[in-house]
Design a protein around this motif. Structure first.
Motif: not given
Length: 119
Positions: A110-113, A62-74, A98-106
């Motif tokens: 990293s969690a899977a690795e 959630e923090r990563a998504i917030s940081a990557a997409s500070s303009a977008w809120k869910e 798309e910005e939020m999708k990319a952040a969530a995928a990243a």
């Protein structure tokens, strides 16, 4: 002699339980649900409440998504469907940006690795 049968006592019932609430986190925040079903957060020591989840309670994703997409809120609509709002452009949409999708995928990658066991 009059012999009347004594009725059995009524069955015992549990007293009503208080409304469920999240345990006090180390941060001092607790999560609650408003009468209309929306989640909100309360900090007892500071005597403040917030509709948005405090940073201290957010997961790493959630923090990563917030940081990557500070303009977008869910947000979640009254019907329970998620939607997205961009404060900069004032745009609202049902699909995750798309910005939020990319952040969530990243974060997921990293969690899977990090969870792969060594041979």
């Amino acid at each position: 002699m009059f012999s009347a049968s004594i009725p059995a006592p009524p069955p015992r019932t549990e007293p009503p339980k208080p409304p469920a609430q999240a345990p006090v986190a180390a941060t001092g925040w607790t999560e609650h649900v408003s009468p209309d079903g929306r989640k909100y957060y309360f900090h007892k020591a500071k005597n403040i409440s917030a509709w948005e989840k405090p940073e201290e309670l957010k997961s790493a994703q959630e923090r990563a998504i917030s940081a990557a997409s500070s303009a977008w809120k869910e947000y979640t609509s009254a019907s329970g469907k998620k939607y997205y709002f961009n404060a900069s452009t004032r745009k609202t949409q049902w699909e995750m940006p798309e910005e939020m999708k990319a952040a969530a995928a990243a974060v997921a990658n990293s969690a899977a690795e990090g969870s792969v066991a060594a041979p």
